[in-house]
Design an enzyme around this catalytic site. Structure first.
Site, short mmCIF file in Angstrom:
data_model
loop_
_atom_site.label_atom_id
_atom_site.label_comp_id
_atom_site.label_asym_id
_atom_site.label_seq_id
_atom_site.Cartn_x
_atom_site.Cartn_y
_atom_site.Cartn_z
N LYS A 53 -9.78 27.96 -18.53
CA LYS A 53 -9.02 27.76 -19.77
C LYS A 53 -8.27 26.43 -19.74
CE LYS A 53 -8.67 32.71 -20.56
NZ LYS A 53 -7.99 33.96 -20.25
N GLN A 97 -2.37 36.49 -18.72
CA GLN A 97 -3.68 36.79 -18.13
C GLN A 97 -3.71 38.24 -17.62
OE1 GLN A 97 -6.44 34.70 -18.13
NE2 GLN A 97 -7.51 36.50 -17.39
N ASP A 120 -4.19 35.48 -28.16
CA ASP A 120 -5.14 36.50 -27.73
C ASP A 120 -5.32 37.59 -28.78
OD1 ASP A 120 -6.51 36.10 -25.39
OD2 ASP A 120 -4.93 36.88 -24.08
#
Ligand code: NDP
Length: 282
Positions: A53, A97, A120
């Site tokens: 990422k 994460q 997200d």
């Protein structure tokens, strides 16, 4: 092989070209988009995902910051970190994460992310917006699947779509996105009876199960569009939830693993970060 492969790398490259223009537009307006990633512990797979990422952000011109917390950090420390990022006007996007170490509860942590920075799409606000058919941040993997289907002009309206898997991060949002495009959607899971009968009715079949080679040719309608979300490691190789060899003889369209959906997940994260930066300029 009779199926046409849906190339996630090509779709991803096309989307990233467009995103690069948007980064330049934002920069011209004095804004450098900024993604903050919270990484707890040393899970090897998570380390790789976060590094990928970071690299993708750097390549596109998005600033990324990784906040590393030790595996023993407390729930309060983690929540405090996310609270501060939510309040920081220099940060446009926040990603925690997953998975977190076992002693930590992700749900209250995610709920602390400012919904305008929820790249997200996991906060209850954005999940609820998807349910209500309102505009909001969409989870990256199912969002990426929709981009692939769009790229290959797959008709969705009125088709039978079957999603195998009902997780909050893939299966459920995937089903809602297909429903929003007027598919007739069936969600299957580990308690589904006669699974093969269900999947054989699918014009569009999405596999998000987490079991290598789970979907076999006898479970697929000839000519169906099959999307393989799975990422499984078998003998050092990455394979999907679809048995590629047999299904590629039956399906009309198929995403490979690797080189399919996985490519799109980070691309959609980049897109959501730019959307978040734009949203916060308003
Ligand atoms: P989860 O483990 O959270 O969910 C798996 C789902 O599959 C559950 O709903 C489960 O049902 C269902 N399932 C399990 N066994 C069966 C069975 N025998 N028959 C029918 N359904 C079954 O996984 P995720 O949704 O997080 O991920 C799914 C896959 O996608 C994984 O391989 C993961 O690595 C991959 N993934 C890939 C991404 C990408 O970027 N390409 C991103 C995220 C995930 P139940 O709810 O009843 O337990």
């Amino acid at each position: 092989m009779s199926a046409t492969l849906m190339d996630g790398r090509a779709v991803s490259a096309a989307v990233r070209d467009k995103l690069a223009l948007r980064v330049r537009e934002l920069e011209a307006e004095g804004v450098k988009p900024h993604l903050a990633v919270v990484l707890v512990g040393e899970d090897p797979a998570s380390q790789i995902y976060v590094r990928n990422k970071e690299r993708a952000c750097e390549k596109l011109g998005i600033r990324s910051t990784v906040l590393r917390l030790c595996a023993e950090c407390t729930q309060a420390e983690l929540e405090d970190t996310v609270r501060k990022l939510s309040a920081d006007p220099q940060v446009h996007g926040i990603l925690v994460q997953l998975p977190l170490p076992r002693h930590l509860d992700a749900t209250p942590v995610i709920a602390l992310i400012d919904p305008r920075k929820d790249v997200d799409g996991f906060t209850p606000v954005n999940a609820g917006k998807l349910l209500n058919g309102e505009k909001g941040f969409v989870a990256c993997t199912p969002g990426g699947v929709m981009e692939i289907l769009r790229h290959y002009d797959v008709p969705i309206c009125g088709r039978n779509a079957v999603v195998v898997g009902r997780s909050n991060i893939v299966g459920k949002p995937m089903a809602l996105l297909l429903l929003a495009q007027n598919a007739t959607v069936t969600i299957c899971h580990s308690r589904t009876k006669n699974l093969a009968q269900m999947t054989r009715g699918a014009d569009i079949l999405v596999a998000a199960v987490g079991k290598a080679g789970f979907i076999t040719a006898d479970m697929v309608k000839p000519g169906a569009v099959v999307v393989d979300v799975g990422i499984n490691r078998v003998n050092g190789q990455v394979v999907g939830d679809v048995d590629f060899e047999s299904v590629s003889e039956v399906a009309g369209f198929l995403t490979p693993v690797p080189g399919g959906v996985g490519q799109m997940t980070i691309t959609m994260l980049l897109k959501n970060t730019l959307d978040a930066a734009r949203l916060q300029m308003k």
